[in-house]
Design a protein around this motif. Structure first.
Motif, PDB file in Angstrom:
ATOM      1  N   ALA A 228      33.985  38.877  37.165  1.00 55.75           N
ATOM      2  CA  ALA A 228      34.001  39.648  38.535  1.00 55.75           C
ATOM      3  C   ALA A 228      33.766  38.409  39.244  1.00 55.75           C
ATOM      4  O   ALA A 228      33.771  39.392  40.451  1.00 55.75           O
ATOM      5  N   ASP A 229      33.192  37.676  39.594  1.00 55.10           N
ATOM      6  CA  ASP A 229      33.456  37.112  40.458  1.00 55.10           C
ATOM      7  C   ASP A 229      34.529  36.054  41.021  1.00 55.10           C
ATOM      8  O   ASP A 229      34.268  35.020  41.347  1.00 55.10           O
ATOM      9  N   LEU A 230      35.682  36.286  40.042  1.00 52.85           N
ATOM     10  CA  LEU A 230      37.053  35.706  39.911  1.00 52.85           C
ATOM     11  C   LEU A 230      38.189  36.488  40.756  1.00 52.85           C
ATOM     12  O   LEU A 230      38.123  37.885  40.654  1.00 52.85           O
ATOM     13  N   ALA A 231      39.056  35.558  42.023  1.00 56.90           N
ATOM     14  CA  ALA A 231      40.032  36.499  42.366  1.00 56.90           C
ATOM     15  C   ALA A 231      41.515  36.651  41.134  1.00 56.90           C
ATOM     16  O   ALA A 231      42.515  36.369  41.878  1.00 56.90           O
ATOM     17  N   LEU A 232      41.481  36.970  40.461  1.00 58.18           N
ATOM     18  CA  LEU A 232      42.271  37.718  39.725  1.00 58.18           C
ATOM     19  C   LEU A 232      42.997  38.917  39.537  1.00 58.18           C
ATOM     20  O   LEU A 232      41.544  39.649  39.213  1.00 58.18           O
ATOM     21  N   ARG A 233      44.483  39.029  39.344  1.00 58.43           N
ATOM     22  CA  ARG A 233      44.863  40.349  39.178  1.00 58.43           C
ATOM     23  C   ARG A 233      45.968  40.259  38.174  1.00 58.43           C
ATOM     24  O   ARG A 233      45.874  40.013  37.903  1.00 58.43           O
ATOM     25  N   ALA A 234      45.352  41.840  37.373  1.00 54.29           N
ATOM     26  CA  ALA A 234      45.692  41.954  36.677  1.00 54.29           C
ATOM     27  C   ALA A 234      47.150  43.468  36.354  1.00 54.29           C
ATOM     28  O   ALA A 234      46.263  44.392  37.459  1.00 54.29           O
TER      29      ALA A 234
END
Length: 264
Positions: A228-234
Motif C-alpha cells: 500500500a505504500d509503494l507506487a507499483l501497478r498490477a
C-alpha cells in the motif's frame, strides 16, 4: 552460463557501503532497535555474518553445509533468530571484525569457483552468480533496517538490478511457498531504475503486467515495505495476486511490514 564477476563486484560495493554506516557506531547504537521485531543493529549484522558463513560452507564444504541444513530442519522456526542472537551477544568490535572476515572469505571463494559450479542452499542449488545475488539482496535489505534504526538514508543505486531480477525469477517460488499454483503465463515487468533506465522482463505483449519504480519493487520482494505504500501497478488478476505474496528470499512466507499510518 552467467559470469559472476559483475554481481560479485556489486556485492562488495554493497557491503562496503553498509560497512561505512556501522564502522564507528557506539555500543548504544549497536543496541538500537530496528524495524524487525526483537532485532537490534547488532542482530542485523550478526545475521549477515551468519549467512555469509553459511554461504562460504556451501561453496567450499558441502558436507559441513549439510550439517547446517539438518540443524535448520530440526528447528525451522527459530534457527535464523538463534544465529542472529548468538552473534549479537559478541562484543561490537568482534562482531564487526567477524562480519568483515566472513564476507571477504566468501568473496574470494566465489571468485575462485570453477565456471559452471552449483552449490547447495536452503532452497534450490545455486551458481556463483546466484549466490552473490542472494547475498547482495540480503545485504541491501538488512542494510535498510539498520539505516532506519540509525535515522540514516541510503540512496538506491542501480545495484538493485540484481535484486529486481531475483524478485522476478522467484515469482513461481512465491506462489509455491503460499500453497498456490504458479501462473502458466509469463508476466511483463517494467521497472524504472534509480538511474532512470528502464528494466524490462518478460514478453512485451503479456496480458499480466507489473510496472513502477525499481526500488519499490525491491522493497516489496524483500518485504521491507507494504504494498500500500509503494507506487507499483498490477494489470491483471494474476499479477495483482503476485504483488500480495512476492518474496525473493528463501524460506517460509514472511510476515512483511504493516502499512504506514494513513494508508490502511
Amino acid at each position: 552460463m552467467a559470469d559472476p564477476t559483475h554481481v560479485i563486484d556489486d556485492l562488495c560495493a554493497e557491503n562496503d557501503e553498509l560497512d561505512v554506516l556501522v564502522a564507528d557506531l557506539s555500543p548504544e547504537q549497536w543496541a538500537s532497535g530496528t524495524p524487525a521485531p526483537g532485532w537490534t543493529v547488532a542482530h542485523q549484522i550478526a545475521h549477515l555474518a551468519w549467512t555469509d558463513r553459511s554461504a562460504l560452507l556451501a561453496v567450499t564444504d558441502a558436507g559441513a553445509f549439510q550439517t547446517l541444513v539438518e540443524k535448520a530442519l530440526a528447528a525451522p522456526g527459530t534457527f535464523v533468530d538463534d544465529g542472529a542472537e548468538e552473534g549479537a551477544r559478541l562484543p561490537c568490535d568482534e562482531l564487526l571484525a567477524g562480519w568483515r572476515a566472513g564476507r571477504d572469505a566468501l568473496r574470494r571463494a566465489l571468485r575462485a569457483a570453477p565456471a559452471g559450479s552449483r552449490f547447495p542452499w536452503y532452497g534450490p542449488p545455486m551458481s556463483a552468480a546466484s549466490m552473490a545475488t542472494a547475498r547482495l539482496m540480503e545485504t541491501w535489505a538488512h542494510g535498510l533496517d539498520i539505516a532506519d534504526a540509525l535515522g540514516a538514508v541510503r540512496p538506491p543505486t542501480d545495484r538493485l538490478r540484481h535484486v529486481a531480477r531475483l524478485g522476478v525469477r522467484t515469482r513461481d517460488f512465491a506462489h509455491t511457498v503460499h500453497g498456490l499454483t504458479p501462473p502458466a503465463e509469463e508476466f511483463r515487468v517494467e521497472l524504472r531504475a534509480p538511474s532512470g533506465d528502464l528494466w524490462t522482463y518478460g514478453p512485451a505483449d503479456a496480458a499480466q503486467r507489473v510496472t513502477g519504480p525499481a526500488v519499490d519493487f525491491c522493497l516489496l520482494v524483500t518485504q521491507r515495505a507494504h504494498r500500500a505504500d509503494l507506487a507499483l501497478r498490477a494489470e491483471g488478476p494474476d499479477a495483482d495476486r503476485w504483488l500480495g505474496i512476492a518474496q525473493a528470499f528463501a524460506g517460509p512466507p514472511g510476515a512483511g511490514r504493516p502499512p504506514k499510518e494513513g494508508t490502511r
